[in-house]
Design a protein around this motif. Structure first.
Motif, PDB file in Angstrom:
ATOM      1  N   SER A  78      68.339 -68.328  24.649  1.00 38.86           N
ATOM      2  CA  SER A  78      67.490 -68.140  23.468  1.00 38.86           C
ATOM      3  C   SER A  78      67.775 -69.233  22.454  1.00 38.86           C
ATOM      4  CB  SER A  78      67.756 -66.769  22.832  1.00 38.86           C
ATOM      5  OG  SER A  78      67.361 -65.730  23.706  1.00 38.86           O
ATOM      6  N   CYS A  79      66.729 -69.675  21.765  1.00 33.45           N
ATOM      7  CA  CYS A  79      66.914 -70.738  20.777  1.00 33.45           C
ATOM      8  C   CYS A  79      65.753 -70.730  19.794  1.00 33.45           C
ATOM      9  CB  CYS A  79      67.021 -72.100  21.452  1.00 33.45           C
ATOM     10  SG  CYS A  79      65.611 -72.526  22.488  1.00 33.45           S
ATOM     11  N   SER A  80      65.977 -71.376  18.660  1.00 33.45           N
ATOM     12  CA  SER A  80      64.922 -71.552  17.670  1.00 33.45           C
ATOM     13  C   SER A  80      64.296 -72.932  17.752  1.00 33.45           C
ATOM     14  CB  SER A  80      65.482 -71.335  16.259  1.00 33.45           C
ATOM     15  OG  SER A  80      65.945 -70.008  16.104  1.00 33.45           O
ATOM     16  N   ARG A  81      65.076 -73.922  18.201  1.00 31.95           N
ATOM     17  CA  ARG A  81      64.592 -75.286  18.323  1.00 31.95           C
ATOM     18  C   ARG A  81      65.143 -75.924  19.590  1.00 31.95           C
ATOM     19  NH1 ARG A  81      66.917 -76.011  12.530  1.00 31.95           N
ATOM     20  NH2 ARG A  81      67.896 -74.147  13.395  1.00 31.95           N
ATOM     21  N   ILE A  82      64.418 -76.942  20.069  1.00 33.73           N
ATOM     22  CA  ILE A  82      64.778 -77.612  21.320  1.00 33.73           C
ATOM     23  C   ILE A  82      64.694 -79.115  21.108  1.00 33.73           C
ATOM     24  CG2 ILE A  82      64.102 -77.995  23.745  1.00 33.73           C
ATOM     25  CD1 ILE A  82      62.784 -75.172  23.640  1.00 33.73           C
ATOM     26  N   ALA A  83      65.600 -79.829  21.720  1.00 28.70           N
ATOM     27  CA  ALA A  83      65.530 -81.289  21.738  1.00 28.70           C
ATOM     28  C   ALA A  83      65.536 -81.750  23.188  1.00 28.70           C
ATOM     29  CB  ALA A  83      66.707 -81.901  20.992  1.00 28.70           C
ATOM     30  N   LEU A  84      64.548 -82.560  23.536  1.00 26.06           N
ATOM     31  CA  LEU A  84      64.430 -83.070  24.897  1.00 26.06           C
ATOM     32  C   LEU A  84      64.936 -84.509  24.934  1.00 26.06           C
ATOM     33  CD1 LEU A  84      60.918 -81.649  25.820  1.00 26.06           C
ATOM     34  CD2 LEU A  84      63.155 -80.748  26.495  1.00 26.06           C
ATOM     35  N   ALA A  85      66.067 -84.691  25.612  1.00 31.18           N
ATOM     36  CA  ALA A  85      66.653 -86.012  25.804  1.00 31.18           C
ATOM     37  C   ALA A  85      66.844 -86.216  27.298  1.00 31.18           C
ATOM     38  CB  ALA A  85      67.989 -86.110  25.062  1.00 31.18           C
ATOM     39  N   VAL A  86      65.742 -86.028  28.034  1.00 35.55           N
ATOM     40  CA  VAL A  86      65.813 -85.917  29.496  1.00 35.55           C
ATOM     41  C   VAL A  86      65.699 -87.253  30.221  1.00 35.55           C
ATOM     42  CG1 VAL A  86      65.092 -83.512  29.624  1.00 35.55           C
ATOM     43  CG2 VAL A  86      63.357 -85.284  29.456  1.00 35.55           C
ATOM     44  N   GLY A  87      65.461 -88.334  29.474  1.00 31.52           N
ATOM     45  CA  GLY A  87      65.519 -89.659  30.074  1.00 31.52           C
ATOM     46  C   GLY A  87      64.375 -89.987  31.009  1.00 31.52           C
ATOM     47  N   SER A  88      64.697 -90.816  31.981  1.00 26.48           N
ATOM     48  CA  SER A  88      63.700 -91.304  32.934  1.00 26.48           C
ATOM     49  C   SER A  88      64.263 -91.238  34.344  1.00 26.48           C
ATOM     50  CB  SER A  88      63.307 -92.751  32.589  1.00 26.48           C
ATOM     51  OG  SER A  88      64.465 -93.575  32.562  1.00 26.48           O
ATOM     52  N   ARG A  89      63.385 -91.437  35.308  1.00 26.92           N
ATOM     53  CA  ARG A  89      63.808 -91.440  36.711  1.00 26.92           C
ATOM     54  C   ARG A  89      63.275 -92.696  37.369  1.00 26.92           C
ATOM     55  NH1 ARG A  89      59.392 -88.163  36.290  1.00 26.92           N
ATOM     56  NH2 ARG A  89      57.681 -88.540  37.754  1.00 26.92           N
ATOM     57  N   PRO A  90      63.940 -93.160  38.430  1.00 25.18           N
ATOM     58  CA  PRO A  90      63.468 -94.377  39.097  1.00 25.18           C
ATOM     59  C   PRO A  90      62.051 -94.228  39.634  1.00 25.18           C
ATOM     60  CG  PRO A  90      65.710 -93.876  39.758  1.00 25.18           C
ATOM     61  CD  PRO A  90      65.219 -92.684  38.989  1.00 25.18           C
ATOM     62  N   GLY A 149      54.957 -90.777  28.102  1.00 25.97           N
ATOM     63  CA  GLY A 149      56.166 -90.100  27.667  1.00 25.97           C
ATOM     64  C   GLY A 149      55.793 -88.942  26.763  1.00 25.97           C
ATOM     65  N   ILE A 150      56.794 -88.277  26.246  1.00 26.57           N
ATOM     66  CA  ILE A 150      56.568 -87.162  25.334  1.00 26.57           C
ATOM     67  C   ILE A 150      56.214 -87.748  23.970  1.00 26.57           C
ATOM     68  CG2 ILE A 150      57.591 -85.115  24.280  1.00 26.57           C
ATOM     69  CD1 ILE A 150      59.605 -85.140  26.685  1.00 26.57           C
ATOM     70  N   ALA A 151      55.014 -87.492  23.521  1.00 29.30           N
ATOM     71  CA  ALA A 151      54.528 -88.097  22.273  1.00 29.30           C
ATOM     72  C   ALA A 151      55.218 -87.458  21.071  1.00 29.30           C
ATOM     73  CB  ALA A 151      53.020 -87.937  22.164  1.00 29.30           C
ATOM     74  N   VAL A 152      55.856 -88.293  20.261  1.00 30.26           N
ATOM     75  CA  VAL A 152      56.513 -87.796  19.051  1.00 30.26           C
ATOM     76  C   VAL A 152      55.975 -88.524  17.834  1.00 30.26           C
ATOM     77  CG1 VAL A 152      58.627 -87.143  20.270  1.00 30.26           C
ATOM     78  CG2 VAL A 152      58.446 -89.434  19.262  1.00 30.26           C
ATOM     79  N   GLY A 153      56.167 -87.897  16.692  1.00 31.54           N
ATOM     80  CA  GLY A 153      55.766 -88.497  15.426  1.00 31.54           C
ATOM     81  C   GLY A 153      56.871 -89.367  14.860  1.00 31.54           C
ATOM     82  N   PRO A 154      56.730 -89.804  13.619  1.00 27.01           N
ATOM     83  CA  PRO A 154      57.681 -90.766  13.033  1.00 27.01           C
ATOM     84  C   PRO A 154      59.093 -90.238  12.847  1.00 27.01           C
ATOM     85  CG  PRO A 154      56.074 -90.023  11.409  1.00 27.01           C
ATOM     86  CD  PRO A 154      55.597 -89.533  12.723  1.00 27.01           C
ATOM     87  N   THR A 155      59.277 -88.911  12.904  1.00 30.25           N
ATOM     88  CA  THR A 155      60.633 -88.360  12.787  1.00 30.25           C
ATOM     89  C   THR A 155      61.124 -87.759  14.096  1.00 30.25           C
ATOM     90  OG1 THR A 155      59.831 -86.215  11.996  1.00 30.25           O
ATOM     91  CG2 THR A 155      60.315 -87.894  10.325  1.00 30.25           C
ATOM     92  N   MET A 156      60.475 -88.099  15.188  1.00 26.84           N
ATOM     93  CA  MET A 156      60.886 -87.704  16.540  1.00 26.84           C
ATOM     94  C   MET A 156      60.550 -86.250  16.879  1.00 26.84           C
ATOM     95  SD  MET A 156      62.004 -90.496  17.767  1.00 26.84           S
ATOM     96  CE  MET A 156      60.988 -91.469  16.662  1.00 26.84           C
ATOM     97  N   LEU A 157      59.711 -85.609  16.083  1.00 25.78           N
ATOM     98  CA  LEU A 157      59.246 -84.276  16.422  1.00 25.78           C
ATOM     99  C   LEU A 157      57.991 -84.387  17.272  1.00 25.78           C
ATOM    100  CD1 LEU A 157      59.778 -82.335  13.082  1.00 25.78           C
ATOM    101  CD2 LEU A 157      61.320 -82.524  15.055  1.00 25.78           C
ATOM    102  N   SER A 158      57.873 -83.519  18.267  1.00 25.46           N
ATOM    103  CA  SER A 158      56.742 -83.545  19.191  1.00 25.46           C
ATOM    104  C   SER A 158      55.533 -82.858  18.579  1.00 25.46           C
ATOM    105  CB  SER A 158      57.143 -82.851  20.498  1.00 25.46           C
ATOM    106  OG  SER A 158      57.188 -81.444  20.302  1.00 25.46           O
ATOM    107  N   SER A 159      54.510 -82.643  19.398  1.00 28.66           N
ATOM    108  CA  SER A 159      53.313 -81.948  18.928  1.00 28.66           C
ATOM    109  C   SER A 159      53.599 -80.488  18.575  1.00 28.66           C
ATOM    110  CB  SER A 159      52.201 -82.027  19.982  1.00 28.66           C
ATOM    111  OG  SER A 159      52.659 -81.515  21.229  1.00 28.66           O
ATOM    112  N   VAL A 160      54.734 -79.975  19.005  1.00 30.97           N
ATOM    113  CA  VAL A 160      55.234 -78.672  18.562  1.00 30.97           C
ATOM    114  C   VAL A 160      56.448 -78.948  17.692  1.00 30.97           C
ATOM    115  CG1 VAL A 160      56.267 -76.479  19.280  1.00 30.97           C
ATOM    116  CG2 VAL A 160      54.410 -77.480  20.621  1.00 30.97           C
ATOM    117  N   PRO A 161      56.382 -78.685  16.393  1.00 28.91           N
ATOM    118  CA  PRO A 161      57.426 -79.158  15.478  1.00 28.91           C
ATOM    119  C   PRO A 161      58.817 -78.587  15.727  1.00 28.91           C
ATOM    120  CG  PRO A 161      55.847 -77.732  14.349  1.00 28.91           C
ATOM    121  CD  PRO A 161      55.265 -78.037  15.684  1.00 28.91           C
ATOM    122  N   GLU A 162      58.913 -77.530  16.495  1.00 29.82           N
ATOM    123  CA  GLU A 162      60.234 -76.981  16.828  1.00 29.82           C
ATOM    124  C   GLU A 162      60.887 -77.723  17.988  1.00 29.82           C
ATOM    125  OE1 GLU A 162      57.945 -74.369  14.493  1.00 29.82           O
ATOM    126  OE2 GLU A 162      57.474 -74.978  16.548  1.00 29.82           O
TER     127      GLU A 162
END
Length: 410
Positions: A100-112, A258-271
């Motif tokens: 369970s969480c209130s916010r998520i950060a995706l730092a999942v990188g890339s694959r070959p 990639g995952i589209a983020v705004g100027p402060t690194m928040l995605s289209s879902v601000p959480e």
């Protein structure tokens, strides 16, 4: 509403910095970091070099285990996230459990990325993303006299240089008409072509691979579109990467290279924040969305994302910089070369130490330095300040770049 915590999916350079920054900024809620790898988060740049060359190389931790325990960071190794339930506030895991969480950060990188040719997924076609991959390449080198590298970008050339230093017969196949064509200027491409050739590498440009050759079901070389056959004891696929967007896409987040983020690194879902190789953002200099694959970018974005998740962020506005160590040659890049029209050399490539200053509409856009760390450091400052360097000044070896930086500061 009570804070159920923050989950960071991904534990490389960006994920670890994000966790550190959250605690530094005073966040004291539940903080969980997930990585599918079995080792403590470790340095990634040595994957193509030291981890392969050194006989007993072990992954070098980014932080000691005590760092995580002292800060109440719940680091879960060997743990894979399979879905994001944004409405329910959960990250679901491969073992069937959920966090369970209130916010998520995706730092999942890339694959070959693998080019779509016959047998590209055959046993024996090696690629590089993890420490385990580097050890598979080391084993491949130990068992082979000849190495074939498909791809003349940063990773392919770093691996090729490592193989050459280890005394292997190395062939590099690059589909474009020069090395690192999407990343550097022609002068820098030409320098590394000559340098790697001097190490004994056979570099073939405009070389289109049509399929992987097999021997006993194991990769043993490649067929080229022009009919050329290349045999090798070890085959490496180094043809770029793709962002890991599967979790985000399934959860309904906006995806744009990639995952589209705004100027402060928040995605289209601000959480939900996203950083590093997997995230794309609108770059302040070139005016288009970019996705940058570098340690610096991931770390700097992590600091911005941490502030954003805590409701106090400034827009991300860092000058990107990159490096590539190929044997004894060090390439450092400040800025982005997109749209550059003019390249001015400072120093002589024949000396093995020079820089290319790239301009668009008369404005400095990028500085590429080969074995010239001072120019790189100054280039980063010049770009950050928009100091007004002209092509004529850049090309004049007597012009004092440091003095220009000082004037721009005052």
């Amino acid at each position: 509403m009570s804070d159920k915590g923050i989950v960071i999916v991904g534990a490389s350079h960006g994920g670890v910095q994000l966790a550190a920054s959250l605690r530094e900024k005073g966040y004291d809620g539940p903080l969980t970091m997930l990585t599918s790898e079995p080792d403590l988060p470790y340095q990634k740049p040595p994957l193509s070099k030291g981890y392969i060359k050194e006989p007993d190389a072990k992954p070098t931790p980014l932080r000691p285990e005590k760092f995580y325990t002292d800060r109440s960071i719940d680091l879960r190794l060997g743990t894979t996230a399979t879905a994001l339930d944004l409405s329910g506030g959960e990250v679901r895991l491969a073992d069937g459990s959920a966090i369970s969480c209130s916010r998520i950060a995706l730092a999942v990188g890339s694959r070959p990325r693998r080019i779509p040719i016959p047998n590209i997924d055959a046993p024996g076609v090696l690629e590089l993303r993890t420490y385990q991959d580097s050890q598979a390449i080391k084993a491949g080198f130990n068992a082979a006299a000849s190495v074939l590298v498909i791809g003349g970008g940063f990773i392919g050339l770093e691996i090729a240089a490592t193989a050459a230093v280890l005394g292997k017969q190395v062939t590099v196949l690059e589909a474009e008409n020069r090395l690192m064509a999407r990343a550097v200027s022609p002068a820098v491409s030409a320098y590394f072509f000559g340098y790697l050739t001097s190490l004994g590498a056979d570099i073939r440009l405009n070389a289109r691979v049509s399929g992987i050759r097999l021997s006993g079901g194991i990769a043993s070389g490649a067929d080229l579109a022009d009919g050329t056959v290349i045999d090798a004891g070890c085959v490496i696929s180094g043809t770029g990467v793709l962002p890991c967007t599967e979790l985000a896409e399934a959860a309904g987040l906006a995806i744009e290279n990639g995952i589209a983020v705004g100027p402060t690194m928040l995605s289209s879902v601000p959480e939900v924040a996203s950083i590093g190789d997997c995230a794309s953002y609108m770059h302040w200099q070139i005016g288009r969305r970019v996705r940058l694959e570098s340690v610096q970018n991931a770390v700097d974005q992590a600091k911005t994302a941490a502030a954003a998740l805590l409701g106090d962020a400034e827009p991300y506005h860092e000058v990107p910089w990159f490096w590539s160590d190929q044997a004894e040659a060090k390439l450092q890049i400040a800025g982005l070369s997109d749209g550059s029209e003019t390249a001015v050399l400072r120093g002589d490539p024949e000396s093995g130490s020079f820089s290319a200053f790239l301009f668009a509409a008369g404005k400095l856009r990028c500085v590429e330095s080969v074995n010239k760390a001072g120019d790189h450091a100054l280039g980063r400052r010049l770009l950050a300040m928009d100091a007004g360097l002209t092509p004529e000044q850049a090309g004049d070896p007597e012009f004092d770049l440091r003095a220009l930086v000082k004037r721009a500061r005052s």
